[in-house]
Enzyme design. Structure first.
Site, mmCIF file in Angstrom:
data_model
loop_
_atom_site.group_PDB
_atom_site.id
_atom_site.type_symbol
_atom_site.label_atom_id
_atom_site.label_comp_id
_atom_site.label_asym_id
_atom_site.label_seq_id
_atom_site.Cartn_x
_atom_site.Cartn_y
_atom_site.Cartn_z
ATOM 1 N N CYS A 1 8.478 -8.371 -23.793
ATOM 2 C CA CYS A 1 8.108 -8.418 -25.221
ATOM 3 C C CYS A 1 7.866 -7.053 -25.825
ATOM 4 C CB CYS A 1 6.921 -9.338 -25.464
ATOM 5 S SG CYS A 1 5.801 -9.443 -24.102
ATOM 6 N N CYS B 1 -0.746 -3.233 -27.421
ATOM 7 C CA CYS B 1 -0.445 -3.148 -28.859
ATOM 8 C C CYS B 1 -1.652 -2.735 -29.703
ATOM 9 C CB CYS B 1 0.065 -4.484 -29.365
ATOM 10 S SG CYS B 1 1.317 -5.206 -28.312
ATOM 11 N N LYS C 1 9.279 -1.471 -32.617
ATOM 12 C CA LYS C 1 9.746 -2.739 -33.195
ATOM 13 C C LYS C 1 10.804 -2.483 -34.263
ATOM 14 C CE LYS C 1 7.377 -5.749 -30.904
ATOM 15 N NZ LYS C 1 8.045 -6.806 -30.128
ATOM 16 N N SER D 1 12.439 -10.626 -17.941
ATOM 17 C CA SER D 1 12.557 -11.953 -18.528
ATOM 18 C C SER D 1 13.620 -11.882 -19.621
ATOM 19 C CB SER D 1 11.214 -12.361 -19.126
ATOM 20 O OG SER D 1 11.413 -13.342 -20.117
ATOM 21 N N GLU E 1 21.860 -7.053 -30.312
ATOM 22 C CA GLU E 1 21.617 -8.362 -29.696
ATOM 23 C C GLU E 1 20.713 -9.223 -30.580
ATOM 24 O OE1 GLU E 1 20.670 -5.497 -28.311
ATOM 25 O OE2 GLU E 1 21.951 -5.157 -26.568
ATOM 26 N N GLU F 1 8.710 -18.119 -21.337
ATOM 27 C CA GLU F 1 8.547 -17.172 -20.237
ATOM 28 C C GLU F 1 7.896 -17.837 -19.020
ATOM 29 O OE1 GLU F 1 7.617 -13.421 -21.840
ATOM 30 O OE2 GLU F 1 7.134 -12.509 -19.921
ATOM 31 N N GLU G 1 13.841 -2.220 -32.228
ATOM 32 C CA GLU G 1 14.200 -3.528 -31.692
ATOM 33 C C GLU G 1 14.909 -4.385 -32.742
ATOM 34 O OE1 GLU G 1 10.997 -6.424 -31.028
ATOM 35 O OE2 GLU G 1 11.868 -6.841 -29.076
ATOM 36 N N GLU H 1 10.445 -19.858 -17.404
ATOM 37 C CA GLU H 1 11.377 -18.998 -16.673
ATOM 38 C C GLU H 1 10.769 -18.550 -15.343
ATOM 39 O OE1 GLU H 1 12.610 -15.608 -19.013
ATOM 40 O OE2 GLU H 1 13.897 -14.840 -17.402
#
Ligand code: SF4
Ligand code: SF4
Lengths: 153, 574
Positions: free
Chosen positions: B299, B503, B358, B319, B366, B279, B361, B282
Site C-alpha cells: 500500500c 503515514c 501518492k 501483495s 497500471e 490482502e 502512484e 491473499e
C-alpha cells in the site's frame, strides 16, 4: 566498451571505496571521459550509488563526462597566464567553439579543458592543443589558431 | 557519567559523550542549526550552531563538539551572534529573495533566522543563483536556487530512506544538489517519499502541485468533483491551523471539503478496509497453497518503487493489492458511478494524502482502467491546509458533518493504516477470522505498535504459528530484506512503510512537526481504535454491502480486475 571497463575494474579486486578515484582515472585515461555506463558499472562494482560517484567525480576538475573532441584544447589558468590575460583567451575560445570547459563542441571538432598550471609560465598565456603548445596567445591570435585546426578537417 | 560545565556563567549538568548542543537543549537554551538532523551523524558544515569555548578562545560547532568536564561556553556572546549573523547574510547574498512567492513563506528556517538575528540590510551582495528548476518528478520539485546546501536532504535520503539518489555535485560556488548526471530526479532511484521536503529548511524542495487543474475542475459544470482522504489526515490536519497535534478533526474536515466545492466526500479508510479483505485473503491463500512467502504489503507507493528498483527479485512477494487510494479511485468510477448514475469520465476524483509518492502512484500506467484514471489529482495534507485557507474557511467555526455513504464508513482497523504496524494489525484481525471463523479476543498487538524502525511478532492462530515483521524507514527495510534473502529471517508476512513512523509522518504532512507531535498523531489513531466498536474490516457494513452488491468475494473476478495490479522492474540510475 563495456568489456574494457570490466577489465579496468578487475585491476581492483578488493573493490573498496578507496579505489574509486584511481578507477575513474583509469577509465578516463582509456575512454577520454566518464560515460554514464562507466559510472553505473563502477557503482555496481563498488556497491555505491551512482549519485555518489557523480558527486565525487564532479568535485574534481580532472573528470569529464563528454567524449573528447578531435582537437582537445587545454587553457592554462595559472597565475602567470592569468596576469597576462588568459581570461580573455578563454572567453574568446568559449565564444568561438560555443562550449564551456569540460564540454565538447557539437561538431565534435573541439573539446575544452581548463587546467591549473601547465608549467610553461615563460610562454604565458599558453594553451595546448592535442599536446602542442601555443605561446603568448591573445584574444586575436587564438582565432587564427582555431581556424587552422578547423581547416584541417 | 555526568559532570558540570559552565554555560553563560552558570553551572549546568552534562553527560559524558553527548554534544554541547544536546546538553544545552536540556537546559532550554536554543541554538540555531541548519545542517543538523536529529539522530543523524553531525556534519558541522553550516556553522550556525557555533558557541564560544572560553578556555581555547575559539568558536566551536555545538552540534559536533562533545562536552568536556569543566568547559566554559558562551552561547550568545557578541562574537557568537556576529558570526551567526554573518552566515545568514552570506546565505542570503545569492538567495533569490522571493519570499512572497515561495511555498515556504512563513514556514522557512532561513526567514526565521534572518528575523531572529535581525538582518535588516543587504550588507553582502552576491550573484544570484540561476539553475534549472527540476520539475521532472511526478511528486517532487527541486528549486536549486533556493538551496542553501545544508545537505539535510542528502543525508535523510541516504541514512533514513536508504535510497541515496541525490548528492552534492561540483564544488565551491558551483555546488548544487542533484541526482546522478544532474539530469532530473525522474531518471534517478528517487522513491518520491518527500522526506527530503520535510527536512529542507527553505523552499528548495516542495511537492508538485495539482492546484490549478483542481480549481478549474471545481468550476467546471460538467464535472462532478469528489474527494477521498487517507486515514492519517484527520489526526494531522489540525496542525496546519495551529491546533494541538493529534486532534481528530474528521467531521470538521468533511464540512470544509464540502464548502470548498467537493460534491461527495469519501473516506479512504473504507478502502483500507477493502484492502484488508483482499490482502488477508491473499495471505491466507498463499499460506494454505504454498504460494510465495513472505508476503509483503503493497500500500505504500514509496516502498513499491523501492522494491521495483532495488529488489526486483522480490516483486512476487509483494501483495498484488492496489493501495487504498487506488482501490477507492477504482470503486468510485465503477461501483459508485453506477449507483450515482454518473459517467466515469465526468467524475474528477481527488485524494488528500499524507504523502508525495501518492502523486506518483496515481499517474502509474497500471492505475488506469480502460483509459480512465483511478485518481485524477492528489493533494498533500499541507495543500489541503492551503486550500481551506484559500476558500476562507474558519475551521474553528464550522459545523461538523459526516462523510458520504457508501464509501464513507470505516472500521477502526482501517484507521490504523495511518501508522507503522497498523496494516499488519488490521490484516491479522481479519486473517484470523478467515482462517478460524472466529474473532481474535485480544485485538491489540502491542509488539507491532510504536515508532521503532523494526518490529516483529509471532502469532499463534489456532496452532498455526505466523511470523510477522513491520519496518518503517526504507533503510530499515533494506536491512530486513537482506536478512530475509540470506535466509536469516523467516516470516510469513511483512509490512513496509517507507516513511519513519508510517503515514502519520509522511512526506506530505505538516512541515516542522516534532517527534512528540508524530507520537500524538499515532496515539490519536490508537485512541480511535480503543473507543470504537467496529474494530475489524470484515464487519464494516459497507464492506459487506460492496461484496454483496458488486465484488462477489475477495480475490474474485471483479476484484482482480479493479483492485489488484502488478509491478515491474524499473530501469533507473541506481
Ligand atoms: S523524495 Fe525521498 S527518495 Fe526522493 S530524493 Fe527525497 S528523500 Fe530521496
Ligand atoms: S535542498 Fe534543502 S535540504 Fe537539501 S541541501 Fe538544499 S536547502 Fe538543504
Amino acid at each position: 566498451m563495456e568489456t574494457n571497463i570490466k577489465s579496468i575494474l578487475n585491476n581492483y579486486p578488493e573493490g573498496s571505496a578507496d579505489s574509486l578515484i584511481p578507477m575513474l582515472q583509469d577509465i578516463q585515461e582509456h575512454d577520454g571521459f566518464l560515460s554514464k555506463e562507466a559510472v553505473i558499472e563502477v557503482g555496481k562494482y563498488l556497491k555505491m550509488p551512482a549519485s555518489k560517484i557523480f558527486g565525487v567525480a564532479t568535485f574534481y576538475n580532472q573528470f569529464r563526462f563528454t567524449p573528447l573532441g578531435k582537437n582537445h584544447i587545454q587553457v592554462c589558468r595559472g597565475t602567470a597566464c592569468h596576469v597576462l590575460g588568459s581570461a580573455t583567451v578563454l572567453e574568446e575560445i568559449e565564444k568561438n567553439i560555443g562550449v564551456k570547459s569540460g564540454q565538447t563542441s557539437r561538431d565534435g571538432i573541439f573539446s575544452l579543458e581548463v587546467v591549473a598550471c601547465i608549467g610553461a609560465c615563460g610562454l604565458a598565456p599558453v594553451i595546448a592543443i592535442n599536446g602542442n603548445f601555443h605561446a603568448k596567445v591573445t584574444g586575436e591570435s587564438i582565432k587564427e589558431i582555431l581556424e587552422n585546426y578547423r581547416n584541417q578537417e | 557519567m555526568s559532570f558540570l560545565i559552565e554555560v553563560n556563567n552558570k553551572q549546568i549538568e552534562a553527560r559524558k559523550g553527548e554534544t554541547i548542543l544536546d546538553a544545552l537543549k536540556r537546559q532550554g537554551i536554543h541554538i540555531p542549526t541548519l545542517c543538523h538532523i536529529k539522530g543523524s551523524f553531525p556534519s558541522g558544515s553550516c556553522r550556525m550552531c557555533v558557541v564560544e569555548n572560553v578556555k581555547t578562545d575559539r568558536l566551536v560547532t555545538a552540534c559536533s563538539t562533545p562536552v568536556e568536564e569543566g568547559m566554559k561556553v558562551l552561547t550568545h556572546s557578541p562574537r557568537v551572534i556576529e558570526s551567526r549573523k554573518t552566515i545568514v547574510e552570506l546565505l542570503l547574498s545569492n538567495h533569490p529573495d522571493d519570499c512572497l512567492y515561495c511555498v515556504r513563506n512563513k514556514n522557512c528556517e532561513l526567514q526565521d533566522l534572518s528575523e531572529e538575528l535581525q538582518v535588516r540590510e543587504r550588507r553582502i551582495k552576491g550573484v544570484k543563483n540561476s539553475n534549472h528548476l527540476d520539475r521532472s518528478s511526478a511528486s517532487i520539485v527541486r528549486d536549486p536556487d533556493k538551496c542553501i546546501l545544508c545537505g539535510r536532504c542528502v543525508r535523510i535520503c541516504e541514512d533514513v530512506m536508504g535510497v541515496a539518489c541525490i548528492d552534492f555535485i561540483n564544488r565551491g560556488s558551483q555546488s548544487v544538489i542533484g541526482s546522478a548526471f544532474n539530469i532530473g530526479l525522474n531518471t534517478s532511484s528517487c522513491v518520491n517519499c518527500g522526506q527530503c521536503i520535510m527536512v529542507c529548511p527553505t523552499g528548495a524542495l516542495s511537492e508538485k502541485s495539482h492546484f490549478p487543474e483542481l480549481i478549474a475542475m471545481l468550476n467546471n459544470p460538467e464535472k462532478t468533483v469528489v474527494v477521498q482522504y487517507a486515514p492519517s489526515i484527520s489526526v494531522s490536519l489540525a496542525e496546519e491551523f495551529k491546533l494541538p497535534a493529534g486532534l481528530d478533526i474528521n467531521s470538521l474536515m468533511n464540512a470544509a471539503l464540502r464548502k470548498i466545492g467537493f460534491k461527495y466526500v469519501f473516506d479512504t479508510t473504507f478502502t483500507a478496509d477493502l484492502t484488508i479483505m483482499e490482502e488477508a485473503a491473499e495471505l491466507v491463500e498463499r499460506v494454505k497453497t504454498g504460494g510465495t512467502i513472505p508476503m509483503i504489503t503493497s500500500c505504500c507507493p514509496g516502498w513499491v518503487k523501492f522494491a521495483e528498483e532495488f529488489y526486483p527479485e522480490m516483486l512476487p512477494n509483494l501483495s498484488s493489492c492496489k493501495s487504498p487510494q487506488q482501490m477507492m479511485g477504482a470503486v468510485i468510477k465503477t461501483y459508485w458511478a453506477e449507483k450515482a448514475g454518473l459517467k466515469p469520465e465526468n467524475i474528477y476524483s481527488v485524494s488528500i494524502m499524507p504523502c508525495t509518492a501518492k502523486k506518483f502512484e496515481a499517474q502509474r500506467e497500471e492505475m488506469t482502467n480502460k483509459g480512465i484514471t483511478d485518481v485524477d489529482a492528489v493533494l498533500t495534507t499541507r495543500e489541503l491546509g492551503q486550500l481551506i485557507r484559500m476558500f476562507g474557511i474558519d475551521i474553528n467555526n464550522i459545523a461538523p458533518e459526516t462523510a458520504d455513504s457508501p464509501l464513507g464508513f470505516r472500521s477502526s482497523a482501517g484507521k490504523l493504516f495511518g501508522a507503522t504496524g497498523g496494516v499488519m494489525e488490521a490484516a491479522v484481525r481479519t486473517a484470523y477470522n478467515m482462517l478460524t471463523g472466529e474473532e481474535l479476543l485480544r485485538f491489540k498487538i502491542e509488539a507491532l505498535r510504536g515508532l521503532d524502525g523494526c518490529k516483529e511478532a509471532s502469532l499463534d492462530i489456532n496452532g498455526l504459528i505466523v511470523n510477522v515483521a513491520v519496518v518503517n524507514g526504507l533503510a530499515n527495510a533494506r536491512i530486513l530484506l537482506d536478512q530475509v534473502k540470506k535466509g536469516k529471517k523467516n516470516y510469513h508476512f511483512i509490512e513496509v512503510m517507507a516513511c519513519p513512523g508510517g503515514c502519520i509522518n509522511g512526506g506530505g504532512q505538516h512541515i516542522g512537526a516534532s517527534e512528540e507531535a508524530v507520537k500524538a498523531r499515532m496515539k490519536a489513531l490508537y485512541d480511535i481504535d480503543d473507543k470504537e466498536t467496529i474494530k475489524v474490516s470484515h464487519k464494516n457494513p459497507e464492506i459487506i454491502q460492496i461484496y454483496k452488491d458488486f465484488l462477489g468475494k475477495p480475490l474474485g473476478h471483479k476484484s482482480h480486475e479493479l483492485l489488484h495490479t502488478h509491478y515491474c522492474k524499473r530501469d533507473v540510475l541506481l
